[in-house]
Design a protein around this motif. Sequence first.
Motif, PDB file in Angstrom:
ATOM      1  N   PRO A 154       0.823  -1.218   0.000  1.00 14.41           N
ATOM      2  CA  PRO A 154       0.000   0.000   0.000  1.00 14.41           C
ATOM      3  C   PRO A 154       0.856   1.266   0.000  1.00 14.41           C
ATOM      4  N   GLY A 155       0.479   2.191  -0.878  1.00 19.49           N
ATOM      5  CA  GLY A 155       1.170   3.474  -0.942  1.00 19.49           C
ATOM      6  C   GLY A 155       2.480   3.466  -1.683  1.00 19.49           C
ATOM      7  N   SER A 156       2.860   2.332  -2.248  1.00 22.28           N
ATOM      8  CA  SER A 156       4.189   2.224  -2.846  1.00 22.28           C
ATOM      9  C   SER A 156       4.331   2.941  -4.175  1.00 22.28           C
ATOM     10  N   LEU A 157       3.232   3.084  -4.923  1.00 20.54           N
ATOM     11  CA  LEU A 157       3.353   3.643  -6.267  1.00 20.54           C
ATOM     12  C   LEU A 157       3.572   5.151  -6.265  1.00 20.54           C
ATOM     13  N   ARG A 158       3.128   5.831  -5.230  1.00 21.42           N
ATOM     14  CA  ARG A 158       3.317   7.292  -5.192  1.00 21.42           C
ATOM     15  C   ARG A 158       4.794   7.670  -5.248  1.00 21.42           C
ATOM     16  N   PRO A 159       5.652   7.117  -4.391  1.00 23.08           N
ATOM     17  CA  PRO A 159       7.083   7.478  -4.510  1.00 23.08           C
ATOM     18  C   PRO A 159       7.693   7.023  -5.830  1.00 23.08           C
ATOM     19  N   VAL A 160       7.230   5.913  -6.377  1.00 22.96           N
ATOM     20  CA  VAL A 160       7.749   5.456  -7.670  1.00 22.96           C
ATOM     21  C   VAL A 160       7.444   6.479  -8.751  1.00 22.96           C
ATOM     22  N   THR A 161       6.195   6.925  -8.804  1.00 28.05           N
ATOM     23  CA  THR A 161       5.826   7.903  -9.841  1.00 28.05           C
ATOM     24  C   THR A 161       6.527   9.239  -9.629  1.00 28.05           C
ATOM     25  N   GLU A 162       6.796   9.603  -8.381  1.00 26.09           N
ATOM     26  CA  GLU A 162       7.533  10.837  -8.125  1.00 26.09           C
ATOM     27  C   GLU A 162       8.980  10.719  -8.615  1.00 26.09           C
ATOM     28  N   MET A 163       9.597   9.554  -8.419  1.00 26.71           N
ATOM     29  CA  MET A 163      10.972   9.364  -8.883  1.00 26.71           C
ATOM     30  C   MET A 163      11.077   9.472 -10.402  1.00 26.71           C
ATOM     31  N   LEU A 164       9.976   9.128 -11.090  1.00 21.60           N
ATOM     32  CA  LEU A 164      10.017   9.163 -12.544  1.00 21.60           C
ATOM     33  C   LEU A 164      10.073  10.577 -13.108  1.00 21.60           C
ATOM     34  N   ARG A 165      10.031  11.593 -12.226  1.00 19.10           N
ATOM     35  CA  ARG A 165      10.275  12.965 -12.678  1.00 19.10           C
ATOM     36  C   ARG A 165      11.700  13.129 -13.214  1.00 19.10           C
ATOM     37  N   LEU A 166      12.618  12.321 -12.709  1.00 18.59           N
ATOM     38  CA  LEU A 166      14.037  12.487 -13.032  1.00 18.59           C
ATOM     39  C   LEU A 166      14.311  12.017 -14.458  1.00 18.59           C
ATOM     40  N   ARG A 167      14.786  12.929 -15.294  1.00 12.14           N
ATOM     41  CA  ARG A 167      15.045  12.587 -16.699  1.00 12.14           C
ATOM     42  C   ARG A 167      16.111  11.502 -16.814  1.00 12.14           C
ATOM     43  N   ARG A 205       1.269  10.172 -11.947  1.00 14.08           N
ATOM     44  CA  ARG A 205       1.907  11.028 -10.949  1.00 14.08           C
ATOM     45  C   ARG A 205       0.913  11.998 -10.343  1.00 14.08           C
ATOM     46  N   GLU A 206       0.017  12.535 -11.168  1.00  7.18           N
ATOM     47  CA  GLU A 206      -0.850  13.621 -10.726  1.00  7.18           C
ATOM     48  C   GLU A 206      -2.190  13.168 -10.173  1.00  7.18           C
ATOM     49  N   SER A 207      -2.590  11.922 -10.439  1.00  7.18           N
ATOM     50  CA  SER A 207      -3.930  11.473 -10.037  1.00  7.18           C
ATOM     51  C   SER A 207      -3.848  10.229  -9.166  1.00  7.18           C
ATOM     52  N   ALA A 208      -4.346  10.342  -7.938  1.00  9.57           N
ATOM     53  CA  ALA A 208      -4.395   9.179  -7.054  1.00  9.57           C
ATOM     54  C   ALA A 208      -5.317   8.110  -7.615  1.00  9.57           C
ATOM     55  N   ALA A 209      -6.381   8.527  -8.314  1.00  8.76           N
ATOM     56  CA  ALA A 209      -7.317   7.559  -8.879  1.00  8.76           C
ATOM     57  C   ALA A 209      -6.676   6.759 -10.010  1.00  8.76           C
ATOM     58  N   ILE A 210      -5.863   7.429 -10.833  1.00 10.45           N
ATOM     59  CA  ILE A 210      -5.160   6.708 -11.898  1.00 10.45           C
ATOM     60  C   ILE A 210      -4.128   5.765 -11.290  1.00 10.45           C
ATOM     61  N   ARG A 211      -3.435   6.209 -10.254  1.00  6.82           N
ATOM     62  CA  ARG A 211      -2.486   5.315  -9.571  1.00  6.82           C
ATOM     63  C   ARG A 211      -3.194   4.094  -8.998  1.00  6.82           C
ATOM     64  N   ALA A 212      -4.400   4.301  -8.480  1.00  6.60           N
ATOM     65  CA  ALA A 212      -5.155   3.169  -7.938  1.00  6.60           C
ATOM     66  C   ALA A 212      -5.497   2.172  -9.040  1.00  6.60           C
ATOM     67  N   ASP A 213      -5.872   2.673 -10.220  1.00  4.98           N
ATOM     68  CA  ASP A 213      -6.127   1.784 -11.363  1.00  4.98           C
ATOM     69  C   ASP A 213      -4.860   1.021 -11.737  1.00  4.98           C
TER      70      ASP A 213
END
Length: 288
Positions: free
Chosen positions: A150-163, A193-201
Amino acid sequence: MELSTSLGTPHDIDLPGGRIRYYDTGSGAPIVFVHGLLVNANLWRKMVPSIAAAGYRCLSPDWPLGAHSIPMPDADLTATGIADLIAAFLERLDLTDVTIVANDTGGAITQVLLSRNRTRIGRVVLASVDCYDRYLPPPFTILPPVARIPGSLRPVTEMLRLRALQKTPLVLGWVAKHPVPHDIIDSYLLPSRESAAIRADLRRFLKTANRGYTLAAAEHFKEFDLPILLAWARDDKLFPIRYAQRLADELPNATLRFIEDSYTASPEDQPELLTELILEFTRMHAAP
């Protein structure tokens, strides 16, 4: 986020479990595109204009695989559920004699679809796709266990900001051989990254992604009598050509063609070559 105007006019359509957005342009025999994980209809932006100009109706949906814009909290987002969603899309628009063009994860889902419901499909293009024990392929096998936390995808998507990270094998390094424009990468990665609902999907899809689906679909290959083009990147790192050769041996009506100077994402790396192969294949196997 609106995608490339080359894809045509955007429409929203209600399907069992929720609503999806798709892009529609051209007229004639329908071609429906099925993209893979963490991309969307923008994957086809370089191909659609030429295919539409050749006399085809091109329909490019944003399937709920993590880069979509409309959340689907009530949908079945297993491979089987998304395969049934594709079948419902074809039925809802009353599309017949459809050419399915699938890439990457979309190819795994298409194999599941063919094992369940082929009634509206006339021919299929599998362009470097998950199959057999490669669903998901290394190094992306790490994603399902991560998604179960639970909650693991948020930090993953944030890290993907890095080019710099985007160029690694865990992101695009083994997917696209040639650079992908930053605005296109953003169109792929910003929704989750921007939508919690999309991350949930995305999490619901990843939690169930396993080779059981593709191995079960492979048990039905002898029943797939429709024409199938295997348009495979010869340099593919995720799906080595031995998988293409095995598919060619086991699918009754398959043709194998190789694409040079490309990794898995041939619609990004070699869109002109893939377009030529698709047009040649659809003309060769046109309905009488």
